[in-house]
Structure formats: structure tokens, C-alpha cells
Design a protein around this motif. Structure first.
Motif, short mmCIF file in Angstrom:
data_model
loop_
_atom_site.label_atom_id
_atom_site.label_comp_id
_atom_site.label_asym_id
_atom_site.label_seq_id
_atom_site.Cartn_x
_atom_site.Cartn_y
_atom_site.Cartn_z
N PRO A 246 0.81 -1.23 0.00
CA PRO A 246 0.00 0.00 0.00
C PRO A 246 0.84 1.27 0.00
O PRO A 246 0.41 2.30 -0.52
N SER A 247 2.05 1.21 0.59
CA SER A 247 2.90 2.40 0.67
C SER A 247 3.34 2.86 -0.71
O SER A 247 3.56 4.06 -0.94
N ILE A 248 3.48 1.92 -1.65
CA ILE A 248 3.97 2.26 -2.98
C ILE A 248 2.83 2.73 -3.89
O ILE A 248 3.06 3.43 -4.87
N ARG A 249 1.58 2.36 -3.54
CA ARG A 249 0.45 2.88 -4.32
C ARG A 249 0.42 4.40 -4.21
O ARG A 249 0.75 4.95 -3.16
N ASP A 250 0.04 5.08 -5.25
CA ASP A 250 0.00 6.54 -5.34
C ASP A 250 0.49 7.24 -4.06
O ASP A 250 -0.21 7.31 -3.05
N TRP A 251 1.71 7.78 -4.13
CA TRP A 251 2.29 8.39 -2.94
C TRP A 251 2.36 9.91 -3.05
O TRP A 251 2.43 10.48 -4.13
N ARG A 292 22.80 2.74 0.22
CA ARG A 292 22.11 3.21 1.42
C ARG A 292 21.53 2.00 2.14
O ARG A 292 21.63 0.87 1.67
N GLY A 293 20.90 2.26 3.28
CA GLY A 293 20.42 1.18 4.12
C GLY A 293 19.23 0.44 3.54
O GLY A 293 18.49 0.96 2.68
N ILE A 294 19.03 -0.78 4.05
CA ILE A 294 17.94 -1.62 3.58
C ILE A 294 16.58 -1.01 3.91
O ILE A 294 15.55 -1.37 3.30
N ASP A 295 16.54 -0.07 4.87
CA ASP A 295 15.30 0.59 5.22
C ASP A 295 14.79 1.50 4.09
O ASP A 295 13.66 1.98 4.13
N HIS A 296 15.62 1.71 3.05
CA HIS A 296 15.22 2.53 1.91
C HIS A 296 14.72 1.70 0.73
O HIS A 296 14.48 2.25 -0.35
N LEU A 297 14.54 0.41 0.91
CA LEU A 297 14.11 -0.44 -0.21
C LEU A 297 12.77 0.03 -0.79
O LEU A 297 12.60 0.09 -2.02
N VAL A 298 11.82 0.34 0.08
CA VAL A 298 10.52 0.80 -0.39
C VAL A 298 10.66 2.14 -1.10
O VAL A 298 10.03 2.39 -2.15
N ASN A 299 11.49 3.04 -0.55
CA ASN A 299 11.71 4.33 -1.20
C ASN A 299 12.30 4.16 -2.60
O ASN A 299 11.95 4.90 -3.53
N THR A 300 13.20 3.19 -2.73
CA THR A 300 13.79 2.93 -4.05
C THR A 300 12.70 2.56 -5.05
O THR A 300 12.69 3.04 -6.20
N PHE A 318 22.34 -0.17 -4.23
CA PHE A 318 22.77 -1.24 -3.33
C PHE A 318 22.31 -0.88 -1.93
O PHE A 318 22.56 0.23 -1.45
N HIS A 319 21.62 -1.82 -1.28
CA HIS A 319 21.09 -1.59 0.06
C HIS A 319 21.80 -2.51 1.06
O HIS A 319 21.67 -3.73 0.97
#
Length: 547
Positions: A246-251, A292-300, A318-319
Motif C-alpha cells: 500500500p505504501s507504494i500505491r499513489d504516494w 544506502r540502508g535496507i530501510d530505503h528499499l521501499v523508497n527505491t 545497493f542496500h
């Protein structure tokens, strides 16, 4: 040969927890002098005699002999392990990389990983390392961070090629937003943001999603002109409304924030979210690789939509895994509140995990680089090891760190010596050329003695005042003895009567007050206080580093 046997026995014991092994010593001596095999009976008898003698010593006495008689034993020949980061994929010539901290405060030890890994790759391949200060959230900015962050990076030895401050690029972000709105990739929602979030969870689009781009452009202009208040309008990036996350749907790509900005004041009230500004900047700044950190996977995943819509080349991502740093205060909001309330003296309070605090304690910046390169680019989560970090720091600083005496909780004790005494010790036991610490102690002197040690010494017990003399406890006095004791005796730190006052602050909040030997009172920087630890001296204050 007798002296060589004694030295090898002492060395073997020192290197193996205080107990020498006869067979190991025999092998070492024969490798040094093969002719010793001609009389093995005599050789074994002599070795056994010294092994028995040395193994009966206490650790303090063994250390004292090594420091004073055989300091070369402390110089260990070690093969330095070579640790290298893996090659980056897709490198074609030089690289362009970036660090992107938020200016909510100075950098902390977690940020040092990001900075050093990026710096290492730019040093390897050549190219540019961009410091991008992401300050599009005006409510979470410390104005001093604009200077503190570059200072921290300079101390770490990170070479910044170019600095970009996002709040200075607002008109550029507006221009890019208008272009993407006109192309139908973004739309504006009004007064129904809760409905927008509720429908998004159900994979249902809001009606504004299909509005004509001209309508959305008009609404965006109204946002910029101040027609809406906070929460009344936002710009949304179209993605996949059916995406499983859901986080990646229209942001949300832009939102209204009327908080005054420390650099631009009230000039702007519509700010891009991180995922929009980062995507645009990564492209136009020519980023080739982003680590960057793995916590940025969704942001990527969110940011890739911006690249895809614009037919931009996507950087290599690379995470690395998340690092938990135990027993360390890092959270900016907690630190700010603590500084405001007076709990912490500032960003460099040594109870904190900021780089300023770790610098104040005396850590060498090279330690950070060595630790993070050795940790590598592991994708698995891990826990930071202060024990390993301190060990690395010790290896780096020890050889150039002078030794001095510190007496915590001091008591002035009478030393019954009929004749003057001289104290004589190397400033560094591994460096015979380092010079000496020398003191003349007059007859019938008094010396400072650790207050918590005097009651542990029995009446009539023989002790050794380190690098000075042997003494016997009689009542509340120490009586000088010229008889070298046999077997194990306690070795006690002491300080001359003209020693200086010092208080040593520890990262757990404790403070040790005591006496520092006179030659050290004018020293600034890291020293080793014998039998206490490494301390960063700064006048009458010291900051504990580690053992």
C-alpha cells in the motif's frame, strides 16, 4: 644464553595468559640457536627453572617486567588482514555518488557508515561525491546543522566534491512537478486526504486521479500561491494502484508546510517529499550509484516510478543491512530535548553517539573507516560491536600514545624513606626513544595513593609503588624497603605530592576525580593513564575513551 632463555619464557607467558609452555619455549630457543640441541638436558633444566619462576608470578609483576626489561615483546609482528569493499556493479569509468543527511542535527556514528562507504568507492573509481542536505521539512531543521555536518565529514576524512542544499532548488522542483503534472503522471487532491488514504488501502482510486492535467496544474498553482492551508491539498504521484505494498500505491509528492524555513523564511510553503526531490536530484546531478540502508528499499521502488515516467537511466542501487548500535543515544529528538532541559551539555556531550561526542572522547577518525570497510556491504542486519571498534582504535592510537599516572579518589600517604628516591619510566614502553618520566622524591615524602587500595593492603604487606620503590605497610604509613620481594606483590599507581587535580568524565555519566602526575597536567589529547585506560585530556578535564 641464560638471558635469552629467561626472555623467551617471559615472552611466552606474556603472550599466553601468564603461563609459559615448556615445549613452545624449547622450539623457539632451538630455532634461535640450533647448537642448543647439543646439551638438551642442561637446556631443559634451565628452561624448567625459569618456567616455574615465571608461572608463579602474578599478572601485574609479569607486566612490570615486560614493560621495564623487555619492551620489544610488546611490539607484535602481525600480518594486517586486508579488507576491501566489493566492486560496484555497472561502473563505466568514474562514479558519481552522494550522501544525503537531513539537517536535524550533526552526524552520529550511524551516519559515518554511509559517508565512509560512499567516500571509499569514489576514492577507488574517481569521480564526484556530493553532499546533498535534504532540508525540505522545515519543521525538523537545526540551523547549526548546515555547518556541523560538513565539519563532521571533514573530521572523518570524507572528501566532498560538491554541496547541494535542496531548499535552494525549490523553483526547479516546481518546474519538474508542473511538467509531470501536465504529462498526466501526478495529480492534486483537495480536502479529502483521509479518504485518499482509505481508498488507497482498498486499491480504489480517488476521482481526482483522472482529472484533466490542466485542472491539476491550476490547483498546483493555487497551492504555490497560498490559496490552501496545511492539509487542504497535496500532489500525488501516480503509481500502480494495485501494487501489493500500500505504501507504494499513489504516494504524496508535495505537501503544504507553513513552518518558517531557517534559510528561505516564509518564501515557500509547498515542499516536495523526499521521494520526489531525491529522484529528481539523483537524475540531474548525474548519480551513477546509490548505496544506502535496507530501510530505503521501499523508497527505491517509489523513486523508480519517477525515473520510468521520464525515461531516465536508473542508478545502480545497493542496500546494506540495518546496523543496531547498542547502548548509544542517537535519536535527534531525544538529544534536542536533553540539551534544552540541561540534561546534556550539548551535541558533544560524551554520553551521546554523535560524531562530535566521539571526537571529544578522543576516537581516531581512521577507526571509523577501518570498522566500516571491514564490516563491508553485508545485506544482513547486524549489531555494532563497541568491543571490536575500541580494539581497532587501540591498535591505531597505542603506538603514539604516551603513558602517565592517574590516582583516582586520592589519599596523601606518608612514605618513610630515609633517602631521596628517583622515579624513572619510559613515556612509552614500546619506544625506547620516547623519553622518560622522571621525578625526585625527597626523604620522608608523602605521595598520593588510591583511596580504595589502602584498605586492601594488610599490615606488614609488601607492595611495589610502580616505577619507584618497594614499600611495606605499617599502620597508616608506607615504609621504604630496599629488599627485592620474592614472588607476587601488588603493584600500585601513585602520584607525587605536587600532582594536579583532574576530573575524568565517563560515557555512562560517572565522574572520577583524582590526581594527575605533574608532567601530564599540560598535556592535551589522548594519553594512556596506566591501569586505568585511554583518556582525552583537556586541561583539568579528561574524557574517558576506552580501556
Amino acid at each position: 644464553m641464560q638471558q635469552e632463555i629467561r626472555k623467551q619464557v617471559i615472552k611466552n607467558a606474556y603472550m599466553h595468559g601468564g603461563k609459559a609452555d615448556i615445549s613452545s619455549v624449547v622450539g623457539k630457543l632451538i630455532s634461535i640457536n640450533p647448537d642448543a640441541k647439543k646439551d638438551m638436558k642442561t637446556l631443559m633444566g634451565t628452561i624448567r627453572k625459569y618456567v616455574d619462576e615465571v608461572n608463579a608470578m602474578g599478572a601485574d609483576q609479569l607486566e612490570e617486567i615486560v614493560n621495564t626489561e623487555y619492551p620489544d615483546i610488546l611490539i607484535k609482528e602481525k600480518k594486517e588482514e586486508r579488507h576491501e569493499l566489493p566492486d560496484l556493479p555497472g561502473v563505466n569509468g568514474s562514479v558519481v555518488m552522494r550522501m544525503a543527511p537531513s539537517p536535524s542535527g550533526p552526524l552520529h556514528i550511524g551516519h559515518s557508515r554511509m559517508a565512509i562507504l560512499n567516500d571509499e568507492y569514489v576514492k577507488r573509481y574517481g569521480g564526484k561525491l556530493i553532499l546533498r542536505i535534504e532540508d525540505t521539512n522545515p519543521g525538523n531543521i537545526d540551523p547549526d546543522a548546515y555547518t556541523m555536518i560538513p565539519e563532521d565529514l571533514k573530521w572523518l576524512g570524507v572528501d566532498v566534491t560538491e554541496t547541494v542544499i535542496q531548499s535552494s532548488r525549490m523553483e526547479f522542483y516546481y518546474s519538474e512537478a508542473k511538467r509531470m503534472i501536465s504529462e498526466g503522471y501526478m495529480y492534486v487532491i483537495e480536502e479529502n486526504q483521509q479518504e485518499f488514504h482509505d481508498l488507497k488501502l482498498k486499491k480504489v482510486p480517488v476521482k481526482e486521479r483522472d482529472a484533466d492535467p490542466s485542472v491539476n496544474l491550476e490547483k498546483f498553482d493555487k497551492m504555490i500561491s497560498g490559496h490552501y492551508s496545511e492539509g487542504e491539498a497535496a500532489v500525488v504521484m501516480k503509481t500502480d494502484i494495485n501494487h501489493p505494498n500500500p505504501s507504494i500505491r499513489d504516494w504524496i509528492a508535495f505537501r503544504i508546510n507553513t513552518t518558517e524555513h531557517p534559510l528561505t523564511g516564509s518564501k515557500y510553503s509547498v515542499y516536495p517529499t523526499m521521494n520526489f526531490s531525491v529522484s529528481v536530484d539523483d537524475h540531474y546531478l548525474g548519480l551513477t550509484h546509490v548505496i544506502r540502508g535496507i530501510d530505503h528499499l521501499v523508497n527505491t521502488e517509489k523513486q523508480k516510478y519517477v525515473f520510468m515516467y521520464n525515461n531516465w537511466k536508473i542508478p545502480e542501487y545497493f542496500h546494506y543491512g540495518f546496523i543496531t548500535i547498542p547502548d548509544t543515544i542517537l535519536k535527534t529528538t531525544i538529544i534536542k530535548e536533553g540539551i534544552k532541559s540541561g540534561k546534556y551539555s550539548g551535541w558533544d556531550d560524551i554520553r551521546l553517539g554523535t560524531l562530535k561526542a566521539l571526537k571529544k572522547r578522543g576516537y581516531n577518525p581512521e577507526t571509523f573507516r577501518k570498522y566500516w570497510v571491514r564490516s563491508g556491504m553485508n545485506k544482513s542486519n547486524a549489531t555494532f560491536s563497541w568491543e571490536i571498534f575500541d580494539s581497532m582504535d587501540r591498535e591505531i592510537i597505542d603506538y603514539n600514545t604516551e603513558r602517565y599516572s592517574f590516582v583516582p579518589h586520592p589519599e596523601l600517604i606518608s612514605l618513610q624513606n630515609a633517602e631521596p628516591l628517583k622515579s624513572h619510566a619510559l613515556l612509552h614502553p614500546q619506544r625506547p626513544d620516547s623519553g622518560f618520566r622522571e621525578y625526585s622524591i625527597p626523604a620522608q615524602a608523602s605521595v598520593y595513593f588510591p583511596g580504595d587500595e589502602i584498605d586492601k593492603i594488610n599490615e606488614g604487606e609488601v607492595i611495589r609503588l610502580k616505577d619507584l620503590c618497594v614499600a611495606v605497610k605499617k599502620g597508616n604509613k608506607l615504609v621504604y624497603s630496599n629488599i627485592e620481594p620474592e614472588g607476587r606483590v601488588k603493584i600500585i599507581q601513585w602520584a607525587p605530592e605536587n600532582s594536579g587535580d583532574i576530573q575524568i568524565f565517563h560515557p555512562d555519566g560517572n565522574i572520577d576525580k583524582g590526581k594527575l602526575e605533574p608532567l601530564a597536567t599540560e598535556k592535551r589529547g589522548v594519553v594512556q593513564l596506566e591501569r586505568y585506560g585511554y583518556v582525552n585530556l583537556d586541561g583539568k578535564n579528561g574524557y574517558f575513551l576506552h580501556k
